[in-house]
Design a protein around this motif. Structure first.
Motif, mmCIF file in Angstrom:
data_model
loop_
_atom_site.group_PDB
_atom_site.id
_atom_site.type_symbol
_atom_site.label_atom_id
_atom_site.label_comp_id
_atom_site.label_asym_id
_atom_site.label_seq_id
_atom_site.Cartn_x
_atom_site.Cartn_y
_atom_site.Cartn_z
ATOM 1 N N UNK A 156 -1.366 -7.283 4.544
ATOM 2 C CA UNK A 156 -2.145 -6.217 4.564
ATOM 3 C C UNK A 156 -3.613 -6.195 4.590
ATOM 4 N N UNK A 157 -4.102 -7.145 3.497
ATOM 5 C CA UNK A 157 -5.425 -7.160 3.044
ATOM 6 C C UNK A 157 -6.209 -7.796 4.269
ATOM 7 N N UNK A 158 -5.538 -8.657 5.063
ATOM 8 C CA UNK A 158 -6.264 -9.366 6.271
ATOM 9 C C UNK A 158 -7.069 -8.453 7.224
ATOM 10 N N UNK A 201 5.856 8.534 -2.330
ATOM 11 C CA UNK A 201 5.016 8.615 -1.101
ATOM 12 C C UNK A 201 4.855 7.185 -0.460
ATOM 13 N N UNK A 202 4.913 7.244 0.722
ATOM 14 C CA UNK A 202 4.785 6.094 1.391
ATOM 15 C C UNK A 202 3.195 5.360 1.562
ATOM 16 N N UNK A 203 2.967 4.424 1.221
ATOM 17 C CA UNK A 203 1.557 3.355 1.339
ATOM 18 C C UNK A 203 1.629 2.695 2.185
ATOM 19 N N UNK A 204 0.297 2.509 3.100
ATOM 20 C CA UNK A 204 0.156 1.829 4.212
ATOM 21 C C UNK A 204 0.925 0.333 4.317
ATOM 22 N N UNK A 205 0.615 -0.253 2.907
ATOM 23 C CA UNK A 205 1.505 -1.336 2.531
ATOM 24 C C UNK A 205 2.643 -1.662 2.560
ATOM 25 N N UNK A 206 3.215 -0.465 2.293
ATOM 26 C CA UNK A 206 4.600 -0.358 2.520
ATOM 27 C C UNK A 206 5.462 -0.967 3.764
ATOM 28 N N UNK A 207 4.411 -0.507 4.908
ATOM 29 C CA UNK A 207 5.034 -1.099 6.156
ATOM 30 C C UNK A 207 5.069 -2.742 6.387
ATOM 31 N N UNK A 208 4.256 -3.279 5.619
ATOM 32 C CA UNK A 208 4.005 -4.565 5.561
ATOM 33 C C UNK A 208 5.455 -4.985 4.539
ATOM 34 N N UNK A 209 5.634 -4.431 3.740
ATOM 35 C CA UNK A 209 6.977 -4.573 2.753
ATOM 36 C C UNK A 209 8.247 -4.464 3.670
ATOM 37 N N UNK A 210 8.362 -3.494 4.296
ATOM 38 C CA UNK A 210 9.412 -3.417 5.255
ATOM 39 C C UNK A 210 9.576 -4.306 6.280
ATOM 40 N N UNK A 224 1.665 5.594 7.971
ATOM 41 C CA UNK A 224 1.806 6.236 6.583
ATOM 42 C C UNK A 224 1.701 7.790 6.580
ATOM 43 N N UNK A 225 0.630 8.247 7.126
ATOM 44 C CA UNK A 225 0.427 9.899 7.349
ATOM 45 C C UNK A 225 1.581 10.402 7.920
ATOM 46 N N UNK A 226 2.138 10.029 8.937
ATOM 47 C CA UNK A 226 3.330 10.566 9.369
ATOM 48 C C UNK A 226 4.457 10.584 8.562
ATOM 49 N N UNK A 227 4.862 9.727 7.844
ATOM 50 C CA UNK A 227 5.928 9.516 7.008
ATOM 51 C C UNK A 227 5.707 10.500 5.642
ATOM 52 N N UNK A 228 4.300 10.423 5.246
ATOM 53 C CA UNK A 228 4.115 11.425 4.188
ATOM 54 C C UNK A 228 4.031 12.956 4.537
ATOM 55 N N UNK A 229 3.852 13.076 5.695
ATOM 56 C CA UNK A 229 3.824 14.566 6.348
ATOM 57 C C UNK A 229 5.441 15.213 6.253
ATOM 58 N N UNK A 230 6.305 14.131 6.652
ATOM 59 C CA UNK A 230 7.665 14.720 6.447
ATOM 60 C C UNK A 230 8.238 14.860 4.803
ATOM 61 N N UNK A 231 7.707 13.923 4.241
ATOM 62 C CA UNK A 231 8.123 13.981 2.963
ATOM 63 C C UNK A 231 7.344 15.199 2.485
ATOM 64 N N UNK A 232 6.240 15.369 2.533
ATOM 65 C CA UNK A 232 5.626 16.724 2.091
ATOM 66 C C UNK A 232 6.121 18.059 2.330
#
Length: 214
Positions: A143-145, A188-197, A160-168
């Motif tokens: 994620x940091x690269x 809340x979904x953080x951008x790094x979460x996509x890399x975890x997934x 991440x913004x799309x995931x959080x839009x649904x959560x909100x």
């Protein structure tokens, strides 16, 4: 018993039973959630059945640069038509969260070794094993690269913004069944979460049973 005491008991006993039921209804029953909110008619588990699986509606997703069209085919697979990659990624994040929100967080927690926060001490051994495996460390390094202004970073942030839009927009009656059973709210979904997934899904698809021992 004297008549006055019998009359008092007829009034007091049902009241005590009702009070005890109300108190019990808002206390967790072991691993189960409180039954009061869980079974509440308007926003409880019954509301899950009333949710539409395939929406035929106009939805506002914050951050979209232009209108986006989503078409579900005969296999219920969504096809996204957008004027920019960022809008497509933002819509994809929203759709994933609408239909697979619990799965998203479950796999992320499996990567970071935090499932025991949901399911208790019985998952501590698994969490420790996952942390030793280093998938989260690898995801954070990847994620940091990319440059923060690169296309990859913009797409990951838009998703991440799309995931959080649904959560909100999730109200009490919109929570998926799994969150109700755990008496939990989505993180809340953080951008790094996509890399975890992605790391966790890659690990599962690689199927390395010797790495799963703990």
């Amino acid at each position: 018993l004297p008549p006055w005491l019998q009359r008092a008991l007829r009034v007091a006993v049902p009241g005590l039973i009702l009070a005890a039921a109300l108190v019990a209804g808002f206390r967790p029953l072991g691993p189960l959630p409180p039954l009061g909110p869980f079974l509440e008619p308007a926003h409880g588990v019954w509301a899950v059945a009333a949710q539409s699986d395939l929406p035929d509606e106009r939805i506002t997703i914050p951050g979209l640069g232009d209108s986006v069209r989503v078409v579900f085919d005969e296999r219920e697979v969504p096809h996204i038509f957008a004027r920019s990659v960022e809008d497509a990624a933002r819509t994809l994040g929203y759709l994933h969260a609408r239909f697979r929100l619990f799965q998203l967080e479950l796999q992320t927690r499996a990567t970071t070794g935090t499932l025991s926060e949901w399911l208790g001490p019985s998952l501590l051994a698994f969490d420790r094993s996952q942390r030793r495996l280093g998938l989260a460390w690898s995801a954070e390094r990847d994620y940091a690269e990319p440059d923060p202004n690169s296309e990859v970073a913009r797409i990951v942030n838009a998703y991440a913004e799309g995931v959080n839009a649904r959560i909100d927009e999730l109200g009490p009656g919109d929570l998926p069944l799994e969150y109700r059973l755990l008496n939990a709210r989505p993180q809340r979904w953080r951008p790094v979460n996509s890399f975890y997934l992605l790391k966790q899904m890659g690990f599962i698809l690689a199927y390395l049973p010797e790495a799963l021992t703990y």
